[in-house]
Write a protein that holds these residues in place. Structure first.
Motif, PDB file in Angstrom:
ATOM      1  N   UNK A   3      55.956  46.084  34.076  1.00  0.00           N
ATOM      2  CA  UNK A   3      56.155  45.566  32.712  1.00  0.00           C
ATOM      3  C   UNK A   3      55.313  44.301  32.507  1.00  0.00           C
ATOM      4  N   UNK A   4      55.241  43.451  33.523  1.00  0.00           N
ATOM      5  CA  UNK A   4      54.439  42.224  33.382  1.00  0.00           C
ATOM      6  C   UNK A   4      52.956  42.569  33.216  1.00  0.00           C
ATOM      7  N   UNK A   5      52.472  43.520  34.009  1.00  0.00           N
ATOM      8  CA  UNK A   5      51.051  43.905  33.897  1.00  0.00           C
ATOM      9  C   UNK A   5      50.748  44.466  32.499  1.00  0.00           C
ATOM     10  N   UNK A   6      51.715  45.108  31.921  1.00  0.00           N
ATOM     11  CA  UNK A   6      51.539  45.723  30.610  1.00  0.00           C
ATOM     12  C   UNK A   6      51.650  44.690  29.485  1.00  0.00           C
ATOM     13  N   UNK A   7      52.607  43.751  29.606  1.00  0.00           N
ATOM     14  CA  UNK A   7      52.876  42.809  28.508  1.00  0.00           C
ATOM     15  C   UNK A   7      52.316  41.410  28.737  1.00  0.00           C
TER      16      UNK A   7
END
Length: 196
Positions: A16-20
């Motif tokens: 999720x961090x890599x995406x957002x």
């Protein structure tokens, strides 16, 4: 399977961090992922390890503070708090019940002399203290993105390295006669070695 379940919440957090690129959103997803991990573990094995319960409590507490305050500092402290709590638990364990915690965890599969168990337990204390300190160093001196990478890859790599080193140390204390005697057998020829 169990190892995959153990790393599921941090993997979800990382993805999720890599995406957002937003630590608050990633933490908001981490909280239910950790709850699901604990519930699934209970459903599958009918027991939940203390480590999972401690982690869940800190994820809810520090993760909740991160989400409510919009400040990633709270969740960045979680690995340090977890590691230092485990260090304290391992350090104090011989005073409660008479056995070091590492012995309670491993004695069903391995028999060792008490001095070896004590040294192994202290090694885990040192490892947890160092891991907590390294986490603080990384999040205070590097970018948030580097800290997220370290949380997944760095901590996992250091843990695996420590386990390999522990395995090498334990190999010195296993029986050398092809396994005919019980592990940790106190034969006269091995007493000197057990004190090393």
């Amino acid at each position: 399977m169990k190892m995959l379940i153990d790393f599921l919440p941090i993997a979800v957090f990382f993805i999720v961090y890599q995406w957002t690129k937003d630590i608050v959103i990633s933490t908001a997803v981490l909280i239910p992922a950790t709850i699901v991990q604990v519930l699934f573990t209970w459903w599958r094995y009918r027991k939940v390890e203390r480590m999972h319960l401690v982690t869940l409590a800190l994820v809810i507490l520090l993760g909740g503070a991160t989400v409510l305050m919009g400040d990633g500092a709270f969740i960045k402290w979680k690995p340090t708090v977890v590691n230092w709590l485990f260090a304290a638990g391992f350090l104090l364990s011989p005073l409660i019940g008479g056995k070091p915690l590492i012995q309670r965890m491993m004695e069903k599969n391995l028999s060792l002399p008490r001095p070896v168990w004590m040294r192994l337990n202290l090694a885990w204390v040192g490892f947890f203290i160092v891991m907590g300190a390294v986490n603080v160093f990384v999040f205070m001196n590097f970018s948030e993105e580097i800290w997220v990478d370290f949380k997944l890859f760095g901590m996992l790599g250091l843990t695996l390295l420590f386990i390999v080193i522990q395995g090498v140390y334990l190999a010195r204390h296993l029986p050398r006669d092809g396994g005919s005697g019980p592990p940790g057998d106190q034969r006269p020829s091995s007493r000197k070695e057990d004190q090393s």
